[in-house]
Scaffold this active site. Sequence first.
Site, PDB file in Angstrom:
ATOM      1  N   HIS A 124      26.629  38.603  38.971  1.00  0.00           N
ATOM      2  CA  HIS A 124      27.908  38.389  38.291  1.00  0.00           C
ATOM      3  C   HIS A 124      28.846  37.540  39.152  1.00  0.00           C
ATOM      4  O   HIS A 124      29.563  36.669  38.641  1.00  0.00           O
ATOM      5  CB  HIS A 124      28.524  39.760  38.001  1.00  0.00           C
ATOM      6  CG  HIS A 124      29.878  39.715  37.405  1.00  0.00           C
ATOM      7  ND1 HIS A 124      30.920  40.469  37.880  1.00  0.00           N
ATOM      8  CD2 HIS A 124      30.386  39.013  36.360  1.00  0.00           C
ATOM      9  CE1 HIS A 124      32.009  40.247  37.157  1.00  0.00           C
ATOM     10  NE2 HIS A 124      31.709  39.369  36.232  1.00  0.00           N
ATOM     11  N   GLU A 141      28.000  33.941  38.848  1.00  0.00           N
ATOM     12  CA  GLU A 141      28.573  33.386  37.612  1.00  0.00           C
ATOM     13  C   GLU A 141      30.013  32.942  37.833  1.00  0.00           C
ATOM     14  O   GLU A 141      30.418  31.846  37.406  1.00  0.00           O
ATOM     15  CB  GLU A 141      28.508  34.420  36.499  1.00  0.00           C
ATOM     16  CG  GLU A 141      29.144  33.975  35.195  1.00  0.00           C
ATOM     17  CD  GLU A 141      29.919  35.081  34.504  1.00  0.00           C
ATOM     18  OE1 GLU A 141      31.081  34.828  34.111  1.00  0.00           O
ATOM     19  OE2 GLU A 141      29.367  36.185  34.365  1.00  0.00           O
ATOM     20  N   HIS A 142      30.809  33.765  38.499  1.00  0.00           N
ATOM     21  CA  HIS A 142      32.194  33.382  38.787  1.00  0.00           C
ATOM     22  C   HIS A 142      32.260  32.117  39.646  1.00  0.00           C
ATOM     23  O   HIS A 142      33.065  31.218  39.399  1.00  0.00           O
ATOM     24  CB  HIS A 142      32.905  34.525  39.513  1.00  0.00           C
ATOM     25  CG  HIS A 142      33.410  35.609  38.622  1.00  0.00           C
ATOM     26  ND1 HIS A 142      34.736  35.958  38.535  1.00  0.00           N
ATOM     27  CD2 HIS A 142      32.762  36.422  37.766  1.00  0.00           C
ATOM     28  CE1 HIS A 142      34.887  36.952  37.679  1.00  0.00           C
ATOM     29  NE2 HIS A 142      33.695  37.255  37.202  1.00  0.00           N
ATOM     30  N   GLU A 196      38.501  43.044  38.219  1.00  0.00           N
ATOM     31  CA  GLU A 196      37.809  43.174  36.932  1.00  0.00           C
ATOM     32  C   GLU A 196      37.087  44.519  36.860  1.00  0.00           C
ATOM     33  O   GLU A 196      37.108  45.199  35.815  1.00  0.00           O
ATOM     34  CB  GLU A 196      36.805  42.031  36.782  1.00  0.00           C
ATOM     35  CG  GLU A 196      36.112  41.981  35.439  1.00  0.00           C
ATOM     36  CD  GLU A 196      35.194  40.774  35.310  1.00  0.00           C
ATOM     37  OE1 GLU A 196      34.291  40.825  34.459  1.00  0.00           O
ATOM     38  OE2 GLU A 196      35.378  39.794  36.060  1.00  0.00           O
TER      39      GLU A 196
END
Length: 485
Positions: free
Chosen positions: A94, A97-98, A174
Amino acid sequence: MKHPLPSRRSRATALLAACLALAPAAQAQQPPATDPPATPSALPASAQPPRQFRLSNGMTLIVQPDHRAPTAVQMLWVRVGSVDELDGTSGVAHVVEHMMFKGSALLKPGEFSRRVAALGGRENAFTTRDYTGYYQQIPVERLEEAMRLEADRFASNQWPDDEFRREIEVVKEERRMRTEDQPRALLGEQQNAAIFDASPYRRPVVGWMSDLSAMTPDDVRAFYRRWYVPANAAIVVAGDVDPQQVLALAERYYGGIPARAVPVRKPYTELPQRGIRRIEFKAPAEQAYVSLAFRVPQLQNLDEDSDAWALLVLAAVLDGYNGSRLDRALVRGPERVADSVGAGYGLYGRGPQVFSLVGVPAAGKTSEALEAALRAQVARIAQDGVSEAELARVKTQWVASETYKRDSVMAQARELGSQWVQGLPLDADARMLARLVAVTPAQVQAVAGRYFGDDQLTVATLRPQPMSQREPRSRSPFGPAGELR
């Protein structure tokens, strides 16, 4: 920019909608019912079948022409997700991805998003257990520029350490917003960790907070270099396009990326469960919540006579549409025990799947009473079965959902990409259709009696505590949730 991570329930419901446009050949296998489903066309008249190509470096290209509007969607799918992480680095898929938005050989941090916006497009990305995806929807005449931008960051993602240090704090925030501030999400994390012994599915996609705090820029770079290779990726383009023209563009912008071998994935074996497992979770909340997860078979092969097809139909009978069995019996029935209920089944994935029953107890009803009522509904089907008419109604509703899906080039691209990740062929829809519409009441009754015992079950129960016990949090220094990537 982030989508909420898909749940088992939402993914199963979406899959049902995506699989079942009742083609005439498949309808011939369906037993007669009191109210038979309508007979829609398999695809809109303007749709054409998708085409699949392999680029010179091993990357896959899938093109779905749809000429109803002058728009196109480009999606990059990488067959890597949290299932590919190692203990101690949970969440790194993840985080990659950022960081894909934080610069490349040609672009400065944040410039990718500004360029797409200047093209008149929108873009986003998502990470799941099984895959990572990136997309842009643009006017079709801007497709070439979008492909150039995506190929550049796939091949040459790079950023300074300071960008990572800032962005890892965004990821941690997040996690706080979507997990640590949400009692049911925390409960789900603990339940997953209890369900699976060996499977990497036991780790959360967003990562454990301790792993995020210990993560380094080199952890992220190493994961990106290991898995972002052409043979582990697919480009899906859907919209007002010509397949041969798209192939020429793909070879120009993606085909020159050096080929590398996909790393070998080591197998693992999930141990048999021996007895019921329970999670009791206390948190400030207004209502209790019960989640029952049963280990069940997953789909391994489209052509097998697998129990997976009947389990998917069972999930739709229990839940997924208004008037489902669970809703009628437990929410709207005379002996109301729940404010809300649900059921879902994953069908397929790169790891083992579960069948879920969930619910919120009604006022004055205990979690134990709701747990027993949920199990009783499955036991009732195991004893009495389901009717032909009940299955026919479910399939009619699937047809309506399929019609809406075909109106969206984004939905078509997402379906083709997710099927590629699982190794499914382009005609997976038609083959799934033939299997699903052939499921009989006897098969549904059989799986209801086979897979829902204590030795398959992990129960997670949220025990509400007074809201006054909620610990205060400092105000986030970051933007609203919609701004988080």
